[in-house]
Design a protein around this motif. Structure first.
Motif, PDB file in Angstrom:
ATOM      1  N   GLY A 193     -36.135  51.327  18.521  1.00 53.97           N
ATOM      2  CA  GLY A 193     -34.742  52.100  18.926  1.00 53.97           C
ATOM      3  C   GLY A 193     -34.499  50.685  20.712  1.00 53.97           C
ATOM      4  N   GLU A 215     -34.842  48.100  15.896  1.00 54.68           N
ATOM      5  CA  GLU A 215     -33.463  48.263  15.580  1.00 54.68           C
ATOM      6  C   GLU A 215     -33.060  48.986  14.545  1.00 54.68           C
ATOM      7  OE1 GLU A 215     -31.573  50.448  17.881  1.00 54.68           O
ATOM      8  OE2 GLU A 215     -30.556  50.626  16.387  1.00 54.68           O
ATOM      9  N   ALA A 256     -37.747  52.531  12.313  1.00 54.12           N
ATOM     10  CA  ALA A 256     -38.872  53.055  12.561  1.00 54.12           C
ATOM     11  C   ALA A 256     -40.432  53.846  11.294  1.00 54.12           C
ATOM     12  CB  ALA A 256     -39.358  53.416  13.990  1.00 54.12           C
ATOM     13  N   THR A 293     -33.118  50.663  31.184  1.00 53.07           N
ATOM     14  CA  THR A 293     -32.706  50.316  30.395  1.00 53.07           C
ATOM     15  C   THR A 293     -31.306  50.038  30.137  1.00 53.07           C
ATOM     16  OG1 THR A 293     -32.124  52.269  29.112  1.00 53.07           O
ATOM     17  CG2 THR A 293     -34.659  51.367  29.092  1.00 53.07           C
TER      18      THR A 293
HETATM   19  N1  SAM Z   1     -33.404  51.804  24.172  1.00 51.20           N
HETATM   20  C1  SAM Z   1     -32.655  51.213  24.376  1.00 51.20           C
HETATM   21  C2  SAM Z   1     -32.122  51.956  25.513  1.00 51.20           C
HETATM   22  O1  SAM Z   1     -32.522  52.543  26.727  1.00 51.20           O
HETATM   23  O2  SAM Z   1     -30.633  52.095  26.781  1.00 51.20           O
HETATM   24  C3  SAM Z   1     -31.207  52.274  23.695  1.00 51.20           C
HETATM   25  C4  SAM Z   1     -30.656  54.141  23.209  1.00 51.20           C
HETATM   26  S1  SAM Z   1     -29.915  54.869  22.895  1.00 51.20           S
HETATM   27  C5  SAM Z   1     -29.753  56.204  22.249  1.00 51.20           C
HETATM   28  C6  SAM Z   1     -31.449  54.400  21.001  1.00 51.20           C
HETATM   29  C7  SAM Z   1     -31.935  53.482  19.713  1.00 51.20           C
HETATM   30  O3  SAM Z   1     -32.761  53.620  18.835  1.00 51.20           O
HETATM   31  C8  SAM Z   1     -30.063  53.137  18.828  1.00 51.20           C
HETATM   32  O4  SAM Z   1     -29.920  52.078  19.142  1.00 51.20           O
HETATM   33  C9  SAM Z   1     -30.814  54.110  17.396  1.00 51.20           C
HETATM   34  O5  SAM Z   1     -29.960  52.619  16.673  1.00 51.20           O
HETATM   35  C10 SAM Z   1     -32.597  53.187  17.502  1.00 51.20           C
HETATM   36  N2  SAM Z   1     -32.838  53.935  16.561  1.00 51.20           N
HETATM   37  C11 SAM Z   1     -32.946  55.482  16.524  1.00 51.20           C
HETATM   38  N3  SAM Z   1     -34.013  55.665  15.592  1.00 51.20           N
HETATM   39  C12 SAM Z   1     -34.657  54.262  14.422  1.00 51.20           C
HETATM   40  C13 SAM Z   1     -35.072  54.327  14.356  1.00 51.20           C
HETATM   41  N4  SAM Z   1     -36.074  55.220  13.361  1.00 51.20           N
HETATM   42  N5  SAM Z   1     -35.651  53.055  13.855  1.00 51.20           N
HETATM   43  C14 SAM Z   1     -35.028  52.178  14.721  1.00 51.20           C
HETATM   44  N6  SAM Z   1     -34.021  52.240  15.678  1.00 51.20           N
HETATM   45  C15 SAM Z   1     -34.480  53.601  15.712  1.00 51.20           C
END
Ligand code: SAM
Length: 216
Positions: A45, A68, A97, A192
């Motif tokens: 993510g 992602e 994931a 982040t």
């Molecule tokens: N990690 C970054 C930060 O801290 O700035 C982004 C945080 S954002 C709230 C969460 C991210 O996780 C989103 O881009 C979302 O699309 C991704 N995400 C959520 N569930 C996921 C999954 N099951 N597999 C891959 N990515 C996922």
């Protein structure tokens, strides 16, 4: 993360040199893919990739993979990545994931970062939380013997849920703080995108570092 459809992002991703296209075929072969024996750290993510790009810059002897789910978000990470072609230790995968065990062999991942994971506050969607027991079992199946997780969030409910879940599942919590930015663990912390945003709003950042149960 606001999700807007970015026109053409799927096509760009399908052809981009920094996005691994055949990730399931590389299961058990990631060292060969990178061409060295360096440890492999992943961020699940990763959003727009700010954190993992800084990790890759600071640690050329570690290989990084940013995961992602959404093309519209990944495309922003790719745009930044393309500006730094000299980084040869950072690749991306567009995937959910949920399928992580189909991509990495047991022991293949040395460390996992979960940064500001989506909270999924409703009980009926709790299983989608990246710190749920379902996900912890998956992580055990890909982590190296000494491997662990660092999880950061400003969301108090998600954090307390994650601490409880970790304890119930027998994980060993090595570091924990409910105010990272005023703690002993701040040294070396890489912010982040969400961390910058929420700490500027005055939210406290929670952090936990934890390791799987010792196998019997
Ligand atoms: N990690 C970054 C930060 O801290 O700035 C982004 C945080 S954002 C709230 C969460 C991210 O996780 C989103 O881009 C979302 O699309 C991704 N995400 C959520 N569930 C996921 C999954 N099951 N597999 C891959 N990515 C996922």
């Amino acid at each position: 993360m606001r999700l807007r459809n970015v026109t053409g992002s799927r096509e760009v991703i399908a052809e981009n040199e920094y996005v691994v296209q055949d990730e399931k075929e590389l299961k058990g072969k990631w060292k060969e893919f990178f061409g060295n024996d360096n440890p492999i750290f992943i961020e699940i993510g990763m959003g727009k990739g700010t954190f993992i790009m800084e990790c890759a810059r600071q640690n050329p002897d570690i290989n990084y993979i940013g995961i992602e789910k959404y093309s519209s978000v990944l495309i922003r990470a790719i745009e930044k990545r393309q500006l730094e072609p000299e980084l040869n230790n950072l690749f991306f995968i567009r995937m959910d994931a949920e399928e992580i065990e189909e991509v990495f062999e047991k022991g293949e991942v040395d460390y996992i970062y979960l940064n500001f994971s989506d909270p999924w506050p409703k009980a009926r969607t709790a299983k989608r939380r990246l710190t749920s027991d379902r996900f912890l079992s998956r992580y055990i199946n890909i982590l190296a013997e000494e491997g662990g997780i660092t999880f950061k969030t400003d969301n108090k409910d998600l954090f307390e849920y994650s601490v409880e879940t970790a304890e119930e599942c027998g994980w060993r919590i090595k570091k924990i703080t409910r105010d990272l930015h005023n703690s002993e663990y701040m040294e070396g912390n890489i912010m982040t995108e969400y961390e910058k945003k929420f700490s500027q709003l005055g939210n406290k950042i929670n952090m936990m570092q934890y390791f799987p149960p010792l196998s019997k």
